[in-house]
Design a protein around this motif. Structure first.
Motif, PDB file in Angstrom:
ATOM      1  N   PHE A 214       0.759  -0.862  -0.006  1.00 36.71           N
ATOM      2  CA  PHE A 214       0.128   0.126  -0.074  1.00 36.71           C
ATOM      3  C   PHE A 214       0.869   1.301   0.185  1.00 36.71           C
ATOM      4  CE2 PHE A 214      -3.596  -2.507   2.251  1.00 36.71           C
ATOM      5  CZ  PHE A 214      -3.965  -2.738   1.159  1.00 36.71           C
ATOM      6  N   ALA A 215       1.888   1.210   1.066  1.00 35.11           N
ATOM      7  CA  ALA A 215       2.808   2.540   1.090  1.00 35.11           C
ATOM      8  C   ALA A 215       3.339   2.766  -0.390  1.00 35.11           C
ATOM      9  CB  ALA A 215       3.764   2.292   2.074  1.00 35.11           C
ATOM     10  N   ARG A 216       3.847   1.859  -1.006  1.00 37.76           N
ATOM     11  CA  ARG A 216       4.530   1.844  -2.521  1.00 37.76           C
ATOM     12  C   ARG A 216       3.371   2.556  -3.434  1.00 37.76           C
ATOM     13  NH1 ARG A 216       7.712  -3.211  -4.063  1.00 37.76           N
ATOM     14  NH2 ARG A 216       8.219  -1.945  -5.827  1.00 37.76           N
ATOM     15  N   ALA A 217       2.022   2.186  -3.230  1.00 36.43           N
ATOM     16  CA  ALA A 217       1.578   2.551  -4.253  1.00 36.43           C
ATOM     17  C   ALA A 217       0.558   3.876  -3.803  1.00 36.43           C
ATOM     18  CB  ALA A 217       0.136   1.342  -4.303  1.00 36.43           C
ATOM     19  N   GLY A 218       0.917   4.454  -2.768  1.00 38.36           N
ATOM     20  CA  GLY A 218       0.204   5.576  -2.513  1.00 38.36           C
ATOM     21  C   GLY A 218      -1.015   5.502  -1.635  1.00 38.36           C
ATOM     22  N   LEU A 219      -1.263   4.361  -0.916  1.00 42.49           N
ATOM     23  CA  LEU A 219      -2.219   3.923  -0.059  1.00 42.49           C
ATOM     24  C   LEU A 219      -1.953   3.806   1.352  1.00 42.49           C
ATOM     25  CD1 LEU A 219      -3.757   1.661  -2.842  1.00 42.49           C
ATOM     26  CD2 LEU A 219      -4.854   3.772  -2.393  1.00 42.49           C
ATOM     27  N   ARG A 220      -2.838   3.989   2.250  1.00 40.28           N
ATOM     28  CA  ARG A 220      -2.882   3.269   3.685  1.00 40.28           C
ATOM     29  C   ARG A 220      -4.031   2.634   3.913  1.00 40.28           C
ATOM     30  NH1 ARG A 220      -5.535   6.394   7.285  1.00 40.28           N
ATOM     31  NH2 ARG A 220      -6.228   8.361   6.266  1.00 40.28           N
ATOM     32  N   ARG A 221      -3.546   1.642   4.802  1.00 38.61           N
ATOM     33  CA  ARG A 221      -4.577   0.625   5.518  1.00 38.61           C
ATOM     34  C   ARG A 221      -5.358   1.357   6.393  1.00 38.61           C
ATOM     35  NH1 ARG A 221      -4.049  -3.710   9.549  1.00 38.61           N
ATOM     36  NH2 ARG A 221      -1.789  -3.501   9.236  1.00 38.61           N
ATOM     37  N   THR A 222      -6.723   1.104   6.290  1.00 38.78           N
ATOM     38  CA  THR A 222      -7.667   1.825   7.222  1.00 38.78           C
ATOM     39  C   THR A 222      -8.219   0.742   8.384  1.00 38.78           C
ATOM     40  OG1 THR A 222      -9.129   2.149   5.653  1.00 38.78           O
ATOM     41  CG2 THR A 222      -8.266   3.965   6.558  1.00 38.78           C
ATOM     42  N   ARG A 223      -8.434  -0.333   7.902  1.00 37.91           N
ATOM     43  CA  ARG A 223      -9.041  -1.396   8.725  1.00 37.91           C
ATOM     44  C   ARG A 223      -9.109  -2.495   8.021  1.00 37.91           C
ATOM     45  NH1 ARG A 223     -15.299   0.134   8.645  1.00 37.91           N
ATOM     46  NH2 ARG A 223     -15.607   1.169   6.858  1.00 37.91           N
ATOM     47  N   ILE A 224      -9.373  -3.663   8.805  1.00 37.40           N
ATOM     48  CA  ILE A 224      -9.544  -5.217   8.278  1.00 37.40           C
ATOM     49  C   ILE A 224     -11.094  -5.901   8.849  1.00 37.40           C
ATOM     50  CG2 ILE A 224      -8.632  -7.415   7.995  1.00 37.40           C
ATOM     51  CD1 ILE A 224      -5.829  -6.607   8.358  1.00 37.40           C
ATOM     52  N   LEU A 225     -11.772  -6.163   8.076  1.00 36.59           N
ATOM     53  CA  LEU A 225     -13.007  -6.718   8.295  1.00 36.59           C
ATOM     54  C   LEU A 225     -13.092  -8.293   8.218  1.00 36.59           C
ATOM     55  CD1 LEU A 225     -15.249  -3.833   6.996  1.00 36.59           C
ATOM     56  CD2 LEU A 225     -14.564  -4.254   9.323  1.00 36.59           C
ATOM     57  N   PRO A 226     -13.226  -8.814   9.007  1.00 35.07           N
ATOM     58  CA  PRO A 226     -13.262 -10.201   8.865  1.00 35.07           C
ATOM     59  C   PRO A 226     -14.667 -10.636   8.262  1.00 35.07           C
ATOM     60  CG  PRO A 226     -13.642 -10.114  11.038  1.00 35.07           C
ATOM     61  CD  PRO A 226     -13.320  -8.644  10.522  1.00 35.07           C
ATOM     62  N   THR A 227     -14.953 -11.814   7.518  1.00 32.31           N
ATOM     63  CA  THR A 227     -16.002 -12.055   6.948  1.00 32.31           C
ATOM     64  C   THR A 227     -16.621 -13.536   7.544  1.00 32.31           C
ATOM     65  OG1 THR A 227     -15.643 -13.271   4.916  1.00 32.31           O
ATOM     66  CG2 THR A 227     -15.722 -11.046   4.683  1.00 32.31           C
ATOM     67  N   ASP A 228     -17.704 -13.921   7.437  1.00 31.62           N
ATOM     68  CA  ASP A 228     -18.054 -15.127   7.912  1.00 31.62           C
ATOM     69  C   ASP A 228     -17.410 -16.362   7.108  1.00 31.62           C
ATOM     70  OD1 ASP A 228     -19.794 -14.175   9.748  1.00 31.62           O
ATOM     71  OD2 ASP A 228     -21.496 -14.392   8.500  1.00 31.62           O
ATOM     72  N   GLY A 229     -16.971 -15.853   5.756  1.00 29.29           N
ATOM     73  CA  GLY A 229     -16.035 -16.639   4.978  1.00 29.29           C
ATOM     74  C   GLY A 229     -14.573 -16.740   5.281  1.00 29.29           C
ATOM     75  N   PHE A 230     -13.927 -17.643   4.481  1.00 31.90           N
ATOM     76  CA  PHE A 230     -12.482 -17.334   4.942  1.00 31.90           C
ATOM     77  C   PHE A 230     -11.562 -16.416   4.526  1.00 31.90           C
ATOM     78  CE2 PHE A 230     -11.584 -19.542   0.874  1.00 31.90           C
ATOM     79  CZ  PHE A 230     -10.428 -19.316   0.831  1.00 31.90           C
ATOM     80  N   VAL A 231     -12.209 -15.569   3.781  1.00 32.52           N
ATOM     81  CA  VAL A 231     -11.357 -14.141   3.503  1.00 32.52           C
ATOM     82  C   VAL A 231     -11.899 -12.940   4.509  1.00 32.52           C
ATOM     83  CG1 VAL A 231     -11.551 -14.688   0.890  1.00 32.52           C
ATOM     84  CG2 VAL A 231     -13.276 -13.320   1.848  1.00 32.52           C
ATOM     85  N   SER A 232     -10.840 -11.942   4.324  1.00 32.54           N
ATOM     86  CA  SER A 232     -11.293 -10.639   5.118  1.00 32.54           C
ATOM     87  C   SER A 232     -11.196  -9.622   4.102  1.00 32.54           C
ATOM     88  CB  SER A 232     -10.034 -10.648   6.002  1.00 32.54           C
ATOM     89  OG  SER A 232      -9.850 -11.494   7.015  1.00 32.54           O
ATOM     90  N   VAL A 233     -11.464  -8.556   4.535  1.00 29.60           N
ATOM     91  CA  VAL A 233     -11.771  -7.341   3.470  1.00 29.60           C
ATOM     92  C   VAL A 233     -10.647  -6.378   4.158  1.00 29.60           C
ATOM     93  CG1 VAL A 233     -13.257  -5.338   2.569  1.00 29.60           C
ATOM     94  CG2 VAL A 233     -14.096  -7.831   3.123  1.00 29.60           C
ATOM     95  N   VAL A 234      -9.601  -5.902   3.196  1.00 31.13           N
ATOM     96  CA  VAL A 234      -8.682  -5.128   3.852  1.00 31.13           C
ATOM     97  C   VAL A 234      -8.876  -3.559   3.053  1.00 31.13           C
ATOM     98  CG1 VAL A 234      -6.262  -4.676   3.910  1.00 31.13           C
ATOM     99  CG2 VAL A 234      -7.182  -6.948   4.151  1.00 31.13           C
ATOM    100  N   GLU A 235      -9.020  -2.613   4.052  1.00 27.80           N
ATOM    101  CA  GLU A 235      -9.551  -1.416   3.327  1.00 27.80           C
ATOM    102  C   GLU A 235      -8.339  -0.683   3.311  1.00 27.80           C
ATOM    103  OE1 GLU A 235     -13.194   1.412   4.345  1.00 27.80           O
ATOM    104  OE2 GLU A 235     -11.615   1.636   5.698  1.00 27.80           O
ATOM    105  N   ALA A 236      -8.200   0.115   2.089  1.00 30.08           N
ATOM    106  CA  ALA A 236      -7.332   1.276   2.229  1.00 30.08           C
ATOM    107  C   ALA A 236      -7.652   2.422   1.353  1.00 30.08           C
ATOM    108  CB  ALA A 236      -5.982   0.757   1.546  1.00 30.08           C
ATOM    109  N   VAL A 237      -6.986   3.694   1.968  1.00 29.74           N
ATOM    110  CA  VAL A 237      -7.481   4.989   1.120  1.00 29.74           C
ATOM    111  C   VAL A 237      -6.055   5.468   0.919  1.00 29.74           C
ATOM    112  CG1 VAL A 237      -9.478   5.296   2.797  1.00 29.74           C
ATOM    113  CG2 VAL A 237      -7.152   6.199   3.541  1.00 29.74           C
ATOM    114  N   ALA A 238      -6.209   6.511   0.053  1.00 29.05           N
ATOM    115  CA  ALA A 238      -4.999   7.346  -0.438  1.00 29.05           C
ATOM    116  C   ALA A 238      -4.248   7.713   0.919  1.00 29.05           C
ATOM    117  CB  ALA A 238      -5.532   8.484  -1.084  1.00 29.05           C
ATOM    118  N   SER A 239      -2.897   7.700   0.753  1.00 31.73           N
ATOM    119  CA  SER A 239      -2.173   8.106   2.018  1.00 31.73           C
ATOM    120  C   SER A 239      -1.877   9.624   1.819  1.00 31.73           C
ATOM    121  CB  SER A 239      -0.868   7.477   1.805  1.00 31.73           C
ATOM    122  OG  SER A 239      -0.402   7.611   0.847  1.00 31.73           O
TER     123      SER A 239
END
Ligand SMILES: C[S@@+](CC[C@H](N)C(=O)[O-])C[C@H]1O[C@@H](n2cnc3c(N)ncnc32)[C@H](O)[C@@H]1O
Length: 344
Positions: free
Chosen positions: A319-344
């Motif tokens: 993310f840092a190299r792409a001009g983004l920063r992580r804001t949060r990680i949301l688990p789901t009921d499945g085996f994946v998570s949602v990792v949210e990023a916004v412009a840094s």
């Protein structure tokens, strides 16, 4: 004379040896599942238990060989043989049926296809060199090869949709999408996730973005989404559609090495509307040695594509190299998570 004590390895070592032997032959599970899938054994058991001889007559197989195959799979709870010699479906065999919601039949056919088997066979080269084995086996990198082989492309697209589709509704439910806005599904494949997001949020519109051949017969094409989506072919290493509020990047980054993963994220960063967000959707394997499906996928991606699964800290570096920063990680009921990023 000293008696040299003989180490008493005992039962613990016998169990360890048995464990290792089973792992050594582990590829046979894969081959057996593929054979059962090819012969449509689970479909043939949908109406009730049947003997191997009966199944073999229908499926065009050798009765004795089929019984041994099913007995082997039953030892891992895929099918069950009763005292009268009839085989039954089990919970693990149900998704091998082709006619059930959440069928994994296409995913079994994909991951046991030569696309992945020949990549796995080159794992030693991959580990020695750090490079994927696929190009040496097929003459081109994975997605370039798929562009030349329509049958392999179809196997991959339907297999991926089956593999990742069952988690799509959980992702759409886990993330608080707003009432209005545009969602771009980057490398969205057949568009199962975009479909679930649009069905759940009638005010959203969507763009399904992928390589041209993947965009045939999109799953997002369903009555509840009519008039709210379009497809756009292209190369996400160069650019993605402009002006989106949300860029879904699901099961895409693990296909790529760090430099290319950064290019994909940077494409999203350049294209997104002010206040836009990137939502990376992937399995995030926990640290430590606990079994997790993401660990097998990570090794498979390494051999086939030269990609990798990443933990949150590794994603942060991208993310840092792409001009983004992580804001949060949301688990789901499945085996994946949602990792949210916004412009840094
Ligand atoms: C592992 S699949 C994931 C598909 C879907 N997001 C899912 O979760 O099932 C990766 C997708 O990336 C697409 N892809 C690969 N290279 C691409 C490129 N250069 N530009 C756009 N899409 C690409 C593939 O066609 C494929 O559909």
């Amino acid at each position: 004379m000293d008696a040299t004590p003989t180490p008493d390895h005992g039962a613990a070592d016998a169990a360890a040896a048995a464990h290792l032997k089973e792992l050594t032959l582990g590829h046979l599970y894969s081959a057996a599942l593929r054979t059962a899938a090819e012969l449509r054994i689970a479909d043939r058991l949908a109406d009730g238990p049947r003997t191997a001889a009966d199944l073999a007559r229908d499926a065009g197989a050798d009765a004795s060989a089929l019984r041994r195959l099913l007995r082997y799979l039953a030892s891992r709870e895929v099918f069950r043989e009763d005292d009268a010699g009839a085989f039954h479906l089990t919970p693990a065999a149900q998704p091998l049926r082709t006619d059930v919601p959440g069928s994994l039949h296409p995913a079994v056919m994909m991951f046991t296809d030569e696309l992945f088997l020949r990549s796995s066979a080159g794992l030693g080269d991959t580990v020695r060199t750090g490079k994927p084995a696929f190009p040496a086996a097929f003459g081109a990198p994975f997605f370039e090869y798929l562009a030349t082989d329509a049958a392999a492309r179809e196997t991959f697209d339907t297999g991926m949709a089956a593999f990742s589709g069952p988690g799509d509704a959980a992702v759409a439910a886990a993330y608080p999408f707003p009432a209005h806005g545009t969602v771009v599904d980057v490398g969205g494949g057949r568009g199962g996730l975009l479909r679930e997001v649009l069905l759940r949020h009638p005010g959203l519109t969507g763009v399904l973005f992928d390589q041209e051949p993947a965009l045939r017969e999109p799953l997002v094409d369903t009555p509840g989404t009519a008039g709210r989506w379009r497809t756009q072919p292209g190369d996400f290493l160069a650019s993605v559609p402009d002006g989106g509020d949300y860029y879904l990047v699901k099961h895409v980054l693990p296909d790529w090495d760090d430099d290319n993963a950064v290019r994909i994220l940077a494409s999203c960063r350049r294209a997104m509307a002010p206040g836009g967000r990137v939502l990376v959707v992937d399995a995030v394997p926990p640290r430590g040695n606990a079994p997790h499906p993401g660990k097998a996928v990570d090794v498979m991606m390494m051999a086939a594509l030269g990609g990798k699964g990443r933990d949150p800290q590794e994603l942060d570096a991208l993310f840092a190299r792409a001009g983004l920063r992580r804001t949060r990680i949301l688990p789901t009921d499945g085996f994946v998570s949602v990792v949210e990023a916004v412009a840094s």
